[in-house]
Design a protein around this motif. Sequence first.
Motif, PDB file in Angstrom:
ATOM      1  N   PRO A 142      80.695 114.172  62.640  1.00 24.40           N
ATOM      2  CA  PRO A 142      79.461 114.455  61.905  1.00 24.40           C
ATOM      3  C   PRO A 142      79.126 115.938  61.894  1.00 24.40           C
ATOM      4  CG  PRO A 142      78.938 113.772  64.118  1.00 24.40           C
ATOM      5  CD  PRO A 142      80.434 113.831  64.042  1.00 24.40           C
ATOM      6  N   THR A 143      78.487 116.369  60.831  1.00 23.83           N
ATOM      7  CA  THR A 143      77.868 117.691  60.817  1.00 23.83           C
ATOM      8  C   THR A 143      76.489 117.603  61.457  1.00 23.83           C
ATOM      9  OG1 THR A 143      79.063 118.273  58.811  1.00 23.83           O
ATOM     10  CG2 THR A 143      77.119 119.578  59.328  1.00 23.83           C
ATOM     11  N   THR A 144      75.823 116.479  61.210  1.00 27.27           N
ATOM     12  CA  THR A 144      74.474 116.266  61.737  1.00 27.27           C
ATOM     13  C   THR A 144      74.556 115.343  62.947  1.00 27.27           C
ATOM     14  OG1 THR A 144      73.653 116.419  59.471  1.00 27.27           O
ATOM     15  CG2 THR A 144      72.145 115.542  61.136  1.00 27.27           C
ATOM     16  N   LEU A 145      74.285 115.873  64.133  1.00 28.09           N
ATOM     17  CA  LEU A 145      74.367 115.078  65.349  1.00 28.09           C
ATOM     18  C   LEU A 145      73.070 114.333  65.650  1.00 28.09           C
ATOM     19  CD1 LEU A 145      76.353 117.489  67.690  1.00 28.09           C
ATOM     20  CD2 LEU A 145      77.130 115.286  66.814  1.00 28.09           C
ATOM     21  N   THR A 146      71.959 114.900  65.246  1.00 23.86           N
ATOM     22  CA  THR A 146      70.656 114.258  65.495  1.00 23.86           C
ATOM     23  C   THR A 146      69.895 114.154  64.177  1.00 23.86           C
ATOM     24  OG1 THR A 146      69.735 116.430  66.078  1.00 23.86           O
ATOM     25  CG2 THR A 146      70.494 115.033  67.891  1.00 23.86           C
ATOM     26  N   PRO A 147      70.198 113.126  63.381  1.00 20.63           N
ATOM     27  CA  PRO A 147      69.511 112.956  62.101  1.00 20.63           C
ATOM     28  C   PRO A 147      68.016 112.780  62.286  1.00 20.63           C
ATOM     29  CG  PRO A 147      71.427 111.520  62.281  1.00 20.63           C
ATOM     30  CD  PRO A 147      71.178 112.056  63.633  1.00 20.63           C
ATOM     31  N   ALA A 148      67.268 113.328  61.355  1.00 21.75           N
ATOM     32  CA  ALA A 148      65.811 113.156  61.358  1.00 21.75           C
ATOM     33  C   ALA A 148      65.453 111.825  60.707  1.00 21.75           C
ATOM     34  CB  ALA A 148      65.148 114.304  60.606  1.00 21.75           C
ATOM     35  N   LEU A 149      64.235 111.356  60.957  1.00 20.03           N
ATOM     36  CA  LEU A 149      63.746 110.138  60.342  1.00 20.03           C
ATOM     37  C   LEU A 149      63.880 110.228  58.822  1.00 20.03           C
ATOM     38  CD1 LEU A 149      62.255 107.399  60.637  1.00 20.03           C
ATOM     39  CD2 LEU A 149      60.110 108.686  60.457  1.00 20.03           C
ATOM     40  N   ASN A 150      64.478 109.199  58.230  1.00 23.18           N
ATOM     41  CA  ASN A 150      64.691 109.063  56.787  1.00 23.18           C
ATOM     42  C   ASN A 150      65.768 109.979  56.227  1.00 23.18           C
ATOM     43  OD1 ASN A 150      62.766 106.986  56.471  1.00 23.18           O
ATOM     44  ND2 ASN A 150      61.105 108.487  56.366  1.00 23.18           N
ATOM     45  N   ASP A 151      66.535 110.653  57.089  1.00 29.73           N
ATOM     46  CA  ASP A 151      67.736 111.336  56.604  1.00 29.73           C
ATOM     47  C   ASP A 151      68.675 110.313  55.984  1.00 29.73           C
ATOM     48  OD1 ASP A 151      67.085 113.913  57.222  1.00 29.73           O
ATOM     49  OD2 ASP A 151      68.478 114.133  58.899  1.00 29.73           O
ATOM     50  N   CYS A 152      69.341 110.697  54.914  1.00 31.50           N
ATOM     51  CA  CYS A 152      70.277 109.825  54.200  1.00 31.50           C
ATOM     52  C   CYS A 152      71.617 110.566  54.124  1.00 31.50           C
ATOM     53  CB  CYS A 152      69.729 109.518  52.811  1.00 31.50           C
ATOM     54  SG  CYS A 152      70.686 108.335  51.865  1.00 31.50           S
ATOM     55  N   ILE A 153      72.622 110.076  54.845  1.00 29.32           N
ATOM     56  CA  ILE A 153      73.875 110.806  55.000  1.00 29.32           C
ATOM     57  C   ILE A 153      75.049 109.900  54.631  1.00 29.32           C
ATOM     58  CG2 ILE A 153      75.349 112.074  56.621  1.00 29.32           C
ATOM     59  CD1 ILE A 153      72.864 112.707  58.249  1.00 29.32           C
ATOM     60  N   GLU A 154      75.996 110.460  53.892  1.00 27.52           N
ATOM     61  CA  GLU A 154      77.183 109.717  53.450  1.00 27.52           C
ATOM     62  C   GLU A 154      78.379 110.085  54.331  1.00 27.52           C
ATOM     63  OE1 GLU A 154      79.541 108.677  49.287  1.00 27.52           O
ATOM     64  OE2 GLU A 154      78.522 110.608  49.483  1.00 27.52           O
ATOM     65  N   GLU A 201      81.570 113.198  57.731  1.00 30.70           N
ATOM     66  CA  GLU A 201      80.349 113.377  56.977  1.00 30.70           C
ATOM     67  C   GLU A 201      80.652 114.102  55.675  1.00 30.70           C
ATOM     68  OE1 GLU A 201      76.041 115.637  57.435  1.00 30.70           O
ATOM     69  OE2 GLU A 201      77.020 114.847  59.231  1.00 30.70           O
ATOM     70  N   VAL A 202      80.095 113.593  54.582  1.00 28.54           N
ATOM     71  CA  VAL A 202      80.294 114.213  53.257  1.00 28.54           C
ATOM     72  C   VAL A 202      79.199 115.246  53.058  1.00 28.54           C
ATOM     73  CG1 VAL A 202      80.402 113.817  50.782  1.00 28.54           C
ATOM     74  CG2 VAL A 202      81.328 112.098  52.374  1.00 28.54           C
ATOM     75  N   LYS A 203      79.612 116.464  52.832  1.00 30.13           N
ATOM     76  CA  LYS A 203      78.619 117.558  52.689  1.00 30.13           C
ATOM     77  C   LYS A 203      78.199 117.703  51.227  1.00 30.13           C
ATOM     78  CE  LYS A 203      80.466 120.161  56.597  1.00 30.13           C
ATOM     79  NZ  LYS A 203      81.027 121.436  57.069  1.00 30.13           N
ATOM     80  N   SER A 229      63.705 107.407  64.658  1.00 23.49           N
ATOM     81  CA  SER A 229      63.908 108.732  65.273  1.00 23.49           C
ATOM     82  C   SER A 229      64.647 108.620  66.603  1.00 23.49           C
ATOM     83  CB  SER A 229      62.547 109.407  65.499  1.00 23.49           C
ATOM     84  OG  SER A 229      61.860 109.576  64.270  1.00 23.49           O
ATOM     85  N   ASN A 230      65.309 107.480  66.821  1.00 25.13           N
ATOM     86  CA  ASN A 230      65.953 107.227  68.112  1.00 25.13           C
ATOM     87  C   ASN A 230      67.469 107.332  68.070  1.00 25.13           C
ATOM     88  OD1 ASN A 230      63.442 106.485  69.392  1.00 25.13           O
ATOM     89  ND2 ASN A 230      63.555 104.564  68.234  1.00 25.13           N
ATOM     90  N   THR A 231      68.032 107.565  66.885  1.00 23.26           N
ATOM     91  CA  THR A 231      69.475 107.480  66.709  1.00 23.26           C
ATOM     92  C   THR A 231      70.117 108.854  66.664  1.00 23.26           C
ATOM     93  OG1 THR A 231      69.209 105.418  65.466  1.00 23.26           O
ATOM     94  CG2 THR A 231      71.313 106.545  65.261  1.00 23.26           C
ATOM     95  N   ALA A 232      71.181 109.012  67.451  1.00 22.43           N
ATOM     96  CA  ALA A 232      71.992 110.234  67.444  1.00 22.43           C
ATOM     97  C   ALA A 232      73.448 109.840  67.240  1.00 22.43           C
ATOM     98  CB  ALA A 232      71.817 111.002  68.753  1.00 22.43           C
ATOM     99  N   LEU A 233      74.309 110.826  67.004  1.00 24.94           N
ATOM    100  CA  LEU A 233      75.737 110.590  66.804  1.00 24.94           C
ATOM    101  C   LEU A 233      76.538 111.339  67.857  1.00 24.94           C
ATOM    102  CD1 LEU A 233      75.912 110.987  62.928  1.00 24.94           C
ATOM    103  CD2 LEU A 233      75.948 108.867  64.208  1.00 24.94           C
ATOM    104  N   ASN A 234      77.658 110.748  68.243  1.00 25.76           N
ATOM    105  CA  ASN A 234      78.560 111.379  69.199  1.00 25.76           C
ATOM    106  C   ASN A 234      79.857 111.718  68.482  1.00 25.76           C
ATOM    107  OD1 ASN A 234      80.467 111.885  71.249  1.00 25.76           O
ATOM    108  ND2 ASN A 234      79.352 110.614  72.702  1.00 25.76           N
ATOM    109  N   ASN A 235      80.232 112.982  68.474  1.00 28.40           N
ATOM    110  CA  ASN A 235      81.430 113.387  67.727  1.00 28.40           C
ATOM    111  C   ASN A 235      82.704 113.305  68.560  1.00 28.40           C
ATOM    112  OD1 ASN A 235      81.124 115.562  69.400  1.00 28.40           O
ATOM    113  ND2 ASN A 235      80.944 117.103  67.781  1.00 28.40           N
ATOM    114  N   SER A 236      82.658 112.636  69.716  1.00 29.37           N
ATOM    115  CA  SER A 236      83.871 112.456  70.508  1.00 29.37           C
ATOM    116  C   SER A 236      84.553 111.125  70.208  1.00 29.37           C
ATOM    117  CB  SER A 236      83.543 112.525  72.008  1.00 29.37           C
ATOM    118  OG  SER A 236      82.691 111.458  72.391  1.00 29.37           O
TER     119      SER A 236
END
Length: 267
Positions: A241-253, A265-267, A229-236
Amino acid sequence: WDNSRMINDGIGLGLDGVHPQKGIIISDNIVYRAGHFGIDATYDSEVQGNYIIESGSEGIVVECDLAGDTYKNSIIDSNIIIDPLVNGAAYTLTQAAISVTKVASYGGTGTAENIKISNNIINDTRTTKKTLYGVYIDSTDMNLKNIEIKGNNLKNVSTESVRITGSGTIDTLIAKDNLQLNAIKTITGATPSTYGYELFKTNNGGATTITSFLNGYDSQRITIIYGDSNTALNNSGNIIPTTLTPALNDCIEYIYSSTSAKWYEVK
């Protein structure tokens, strides 16, 4: 080829700085107990359909011996390598079944380009496995370009199926559709590498913002499992990314475009 009483390669065709060894097809051989490498490959050549049993060192090497050596257009395909590295760590470059590397003691920089490693089977049947890696790519003193590792069965090793190491230049390294010891690569930090795997899982112990996925190639798809739950993404950076703050166990392609040098990010 039974080399059980020899100290040399089973089939040795590597560059020696003198002989223009190229354009060679090495196929459908049984290489038994080579004293050193099972097959020492060369350039503009195919190593295909060989059965390599209990080689003293690596099963197959694509090896630059001298400064300025260039290996191009080598195909390592549909070989079966059983229980390599019989002689142990003291007699091997990489402790791998298949390796692309340069002998550092010769000095200078070598080049490996257009190397395809596909559909090979690595099987270390020993209780204590001596094969640490299935495929080992080392860019130390090497310029690598267009390396493909695809469709191999690399599961029966002890440490890692695909090992990418070294600080040299790598221009496009594709690893996909391989059967691996561990299919999920654990990643940490702000700029994790995508070499060698398709599926990744974050494991950041503290707040971390990922700004870039390194070493992507055009149309590469990766899947990230957010294992903390510590990981975020920076879109700069190079991630859109569509999801900047993924939740625990989110699975994103994500998919990479070399034109824009960005991951989407693949929607």
